[in-house]
Scaffold this motif. Sequence first.
Motif, mmCIF file in Angstrom:
data_model
loop_
_atom_site.group_PDB
_atom_site.id
_atom_site.type_symbol
_atom_site.label_atom_id
_atom_site.label_comp_id
_atom_site.label_asym_id
_atom_site.label_seq_id
_atom_site.Cartn_x
_atom_site.Cartn_y
_atom_site.Cartn_z
ATOM 1 N N TRP A 110 0.684 -1.133 0.060
ATOM 2 C CA TRP A 110 -0.171 0.373 0.134
ATOM 3 C C TRP A 110 0.390 1.240 -0.282
ATOM 4 O O TRP A 110 0.136 2.699 -0.659
ATOM 5 C CB TRP A 110 -0.790 0.260 1.163
ATOM 6 C CG TRP A 110 -1.609 -0.338 1.230
ATOM 7 C CD1 TRP A 110 -2.613 -2.037 1.691
ATOM 8 C CD2 TRP A 110 -3.142 -0.775 0.184
ATOM 9 N NE1 TRP A 110 -3.339 -3.388 0.881
ATOM 10 C CE2 TRP A 110 -3.819 -2.093 -0.167
ATOM 11 C CE3 TRP A 110 -3.381 -0.641 -0.694
ATOM 12 C CZ2 TRP A 110 -5.062 -2.719 -0.186
ATOM 13 C CZ3 TRP A 110 -4.574 -0.347 -1.405
ATOM 14 C CH2 TRP A 110 -5.048 -1.869 -0.992
ATOM 15 N N GLN A 111 2.143 1.113 0.883
ATOM 16 C CA GLN A 111 3.251 2.404 0.401
ATOM 17 C C GLN A 111 3.245 2.680 -0.514
ATOM 18 O O GLN A 111 3.200 3.863 -1.292
ATOM 19 C CB GLN A 111 4.022 2.132 2.155
ATOM 20 C CG GLN A 111 3.953 2.297 3.264
ATOM 21 C CD GLN A 111 4.569 2.111 3.659
ATOM 22 O OE1 GLN A 111 5.487 3.858 4.417
ATOM 23 N NE2 GLN A 111 5.582 1.263 4.734
ATOM 24 N N LEU A 112 3.643 1.391 -1.167
ATOM 25 C CA LEU A 112 4.019 1.834 -2.835
ATOM 26 C C LEU A 112 3.300 2.325 -3.902
ATOM 27 O O LEU A 112 3.276 2.831 -4.742
ATOM 28 C CB LEU A 112 4.774 0.397 -3.077
ATOM 29 C CG LEU A 112 5.965 0.027 -2.810
ATOM 30 C CD1 LEU A 112 5.896 -1.609 -3.379
ATOM 31 C CD2 LEU A 112 7.492 0.575 -2.865
ATOM 32 N N LEU A 113 2.050 1.631 -3.794
ATOM 33 C CA LEU A 113 0.901 2.311 -4.076
ATOM 34 C C LEU A 113 0.922 3.996 -4.147
ATOM 35 O O LEU A 113 0.062 4.673 -4.571
ATOM 36 C CB LEU A 113 -0.694 1.830 -3.931
ATOM 37 C CG LEU A 113 -0.390 0.219 -4.695
ATOM 38 C CD1 LEU A 113 -1.996 -0.616 -4.495
ATOM 39 C CD2 LEU A 113 -0.306 0.643 -6.076
ATOM 40 N N GLY A 114 0.960 4.202 -2.589
ATOM 41 C CA GLY A 114 0.769 6.046 -2.466
ATOM 42 C C GLY A 114 1.594 6.219 -2.949
ATOM 43 O O GLY A 114 1.658 7.404 -3.897
ATOM 44 N N ILE A 115 3.182 5.644 -3.403
ATOM 45 C CA ILE A 115 3.573 7.068 -4.312
ATOM 46 C C ILE A 115 3.403 6.388 -5.081
ATOM 47 O O ILE A 115 3.810 7.704 -5.571
ATOM 48 C CB ILE A 115 5.391 5.446 -3.023
ATOM 49 C CG1 ILE A 115 5.601 6.050 -2.260
ATOM 50 C CG2 ILE A 115 6.692 6.710 -4.866
ATOM 51 C CD1 ILE A 115 6.865 4.859 -1.500
ATOM 52 N N ALA A 116 3.335 6.213 -5.842
ATOM 53 C CA ALA A 116 3.287 5.497 -7.429
ATOM 54 C C ALA A 116 1.638 6.705 -7.392
ATOM 55 O O ALA A 116 1.885 7.277 -8.667
ATOM 56 C CB ALA A 116 2.298 4.295 -7.945
ATOM 57 N N LEU A 117 0.896 7.151 -6.349
ATOM 58 C CA LEU A 117 0.051 7.992 -6.941
ATOM 59 C C LEU A 117 0.028 9.211 -6.384
ATOM 60 O O LEU A 117 -0.014 10.285 -7.566
ATOM 61 C CB LEU A 117 -1.203 7.480 -5.671
ATOM 62 C CG LEU A 117 -2.218 8.716 -5.637
ATOM 63 C CD1 LEU A 117 -3.519 8.763 -6.972
ATOM 64 C CD2 LEU A 117 -3.324 8.231 -4.746
ATOM 65 N N LEU A 118 1.156 9.812 -5.852
ATOM 66 C CA LEU A 118 2.113 11.449 -5.623
ATOM 67 C C LEU A 118 2.523 11.097 -7.019
ATOM 68 O O LEU A 118 2.839 12.653 -7.527
ATOM 69 C CB LEU A 118 2.935 11.184 -4.582
ATOM 70 C CG LEU A 118 2.174 11.448 -3.253
ATOM 71 C CD1 LEU A 118 3.048 10.917 -2.256
ATOM 72 C CD2 LEU A 118 0.757 13.084 -3.040
ATOM 73 N N GLY A 119 3.767 10.389 -7.893
ATOM 74 C CA GLY A 119 3.672 10.482 -8.998
ATOM 75 C C GLY A 119 3.280 10.724 -9.951
ATOM 76 O O GLY A 119 3.609 12.080 -10.846
ATOM 77 N N ALA A 120 1.874 10.229 -9.982
ATOM 78 C CA ALA A 120 0.677 11.017 -11.138
ATOM 79 C C ALA A 120 0.282 11.986 -11.066
ATOM 80 O O ALA A 120 0.104 12.319 -11.386
ATOM 81 C CB ALA A 120 -0.341 9.163 -11.407
ATOM 82 N N VAL A 121 0.346 12.410 -9.334
ATOM 83 C CA VAL A 121 -0.077 13.958 -9.222
ATOM 84 C C VAL A 121 1.161 14.835 -10.277
ATOM 85 O O VAL A 121 0.854 16.114 -10.542
ATOM 86 C CB VAL A 121 -0.222 13.964 -8.085
ATOM 87 C CG1 VAL A 121 -0.424 15.481 -7.502
ATOM 88 C CG2 VAL A 121 -0.979 13.661 -7.126
#
Length: 843
Positions: A737-748
């Motif tokens: 879940w932490q890696l998914l959150g990091i990916a979401l911020l990268g998408a931002v």
Amino acid sequence: MSEPVTTSPGRPVDEAHAEFEAVWGNPRGWRALSIVNHTSIGLRFAVTGGVFFVIAGLLAMMMRSQLAIPHHAFMTAEAYHQAFTMHGTLMMFLFAVPVLEGLACYLIPKMLGARDLVFPRLSAFGYWCYLFGGIIVTSSLFFGVAPNSGWFMYVPLSGSVYTPGINSDFWLLGITFVEISAVAAGVELIVSILRTRAPGMALHQMPIFAWYILVTALMIVVGFPPLILGSILLELERAAGLPFFDVTRGGDPILWQHLFWLFGHPEVYIIFLPAAGIVSTVLPVFARRPLVGYRWAVVAVITTGFISFGLWVHHMFTVGIPQLAQVFFSAASMLVAVPTSIQIFAWLATLWTGRPVMRVPMLWVVGFLVIFVAGGLTGVMLALVPFDWQVHDTHFVVAHMHYVLVGGMLFPLLAGLYYWMPHFSGRMPSERLAKWGFWLTFVGFNGTFLVMHWTGLLGMPRRVYTYDPGLGWEWPNLVSSVFSFVMAAGIAMVLLDFALHFRFGRPARQNPWDADTLEWATDLPPTAYNFASLPSVDSRHPLWVRPQLPRDVAEARCALPHARHGRRETMGCDPVTGVPREVIHLPGNSFLPLHAALTLAVVCCSLLFKAYLVAAVAAAVTVAILLRWSWENGAHPHAAPETHDLPEGLKLHSRTFDGPGLWGMGLTLLADAALFLSLVFGWLYLWTASPGFTAPAHTPLSATVVLGSGAALSVATAWLLHVVRRLKRDDERGLQWQLLGIALLGAVQAGGTAWLMAASPITPTGNAHDAVIAVMLGFLLLHGGLGAVLAALQAWRVGHRYVGAHAPYEPAVLAQLWIFNTGCFWVACVALMLFPAAFGGVP
């Protein structure tokens, strides 16, 4: 020295060979296209480069025929310009560097006591990129639309106004494709040299050839990206109208020269250093003593690589640069002769204090010494600004360049090919044919280019397809042309010798030259796995110290003596001391590198013919193939079968935090940083040197969106580094879940950058100022999107148990990319904010 590795008491050679062949053996038939073994890939590079060399040589013969007499009508002006451009392009980009890289790929693992290069599929991918890029460039000859603006592609001549067809596009797209191969090989060789040496082989015990290749590969990683950037910018100007080099819209054609020669002068030493490494390897063997001044030679090589990046402007003395810059670059150009002289004195001292044996390889070495010293002396002459003004762009420069590049590269290369010929084929070269080939080449070369110095001093400019009688150029040109055919006959004799050698050569014994380095401890020709067990090294000359070492290796008496686990293994070592640190498991044969290169070739061809939809689809397919490729890495069962049969105290590299991928990512980002900083250099150069490069009245970018995107990227990077620190403590709670959150911020961040590109009132085709901003935003968008996708991919791999506390090193590799992206983002912001007009106000 204590080493945490296990050895075997020895077993029959046939038994060991059968076990390793089941894991390492190369397939036959059409499946041979999937081979990733460094021996096969290195030979493919060498043979392909030889084909391009022959084509380039035929073009040279055509040009010399045209210039033999005044007003000769053998070639038209257009045909001559195409032949001239393609001759230089093929020799510089498709022969010299790829062949030397191929030789290095073939030799380095064998010299270092390893079983393969550390990224075998990357090597195969590099070869296919080289092959397809070379075919794209060379095919232009058969279509009659070959590049015709010179192998240096100076603008505005190569721009859309003066070359409106697709001639220049063949060069820009094809050569950029080939450069991918060069950078890939550079990364591969650096990591392999630093991390896969034989147990106990410290840096000060490496073969001297490995030092030359290490410095050369570092120069490739740093030196090639400026040309890649320049090619991208020029293609964008030609295809999309972005005016980077157009003076009327704020560009500057001199920027192309800076970007080209930022690559071009290190390129001279990228070609010379591996060739000098061959001389430093071959000469001590036939002098029957170690190289004199090994440490001095290493320091000289490193110094040469460093200084070579400070010489590029000496190609531009006549374009009107400030006198202070002329003084600096003139002094640097003369200074580089010092480390080069150290190497020459080391070679001469080795000959003087040894007992030289004059065999065929030594003929080419002695020929090199004579020719290269002469070329170096004329190089010092050209470093003097007043003299350079007189002979710039004359045949004197052509002669100097051939003395340095042909004498400095081709002669050592042929010495090396004859020296390692028993290794390639298991047979000895022919003394008679080889000597005929040498003397015809040596006499023909000097007869061609020594006279050309005089032609240049008489004022004959280069790049002219004919000339008037009565200028004093007739006899020198005729003499050069006649001797060029003598040289061609010598090269033909050498090629004939090579062809006959594989069928009629006398079988070679083990270590036929009584050499000192580990490549002669393998079978002749070598097996796909090189060594049935990996030798330990405690000397710079292992075969002179331990002549029985080849038998110990073959009988599996050394490290990693089994392959029953099904893994392709080699030893991972400390980069300085050579002490074993882990077991590196290598990927096997695969069609993925071929498929990825093939779809990239489709992208290039589609861009060439402006089929942009096809290019977009092919690019998407390429990304999918590369993601599929990356999926079978690390702890994936196909990459790393069960972890039994490991030496005591060692782990598989995917179970550590310091696998080769960490080093490979770091070096790839170093090349990426060189490209990005070249773009920043272009921005600063245009701002200071181009009168038309001014900020528009409107506000180009929204500071709110820029700062918000940067904040998201920075938080995500800090978060990822925190995740890596937790993994080092074996804490994998919530990892997915932490890696998914990091990916979401990268998408931002990527989304914010995309919004800036789409919604900002910049006009990239209207002025160079906005064009550079658009390219910089595109760079940040591409890397931000890549970081987000790879973070999501890591989360998926956590779910499959390919990443976690048991296999922790992949997030650390990814963290390097995120750190790089964050640094580039803020460097870009600072570069733009130095000029307040770029951020005229906060909306």
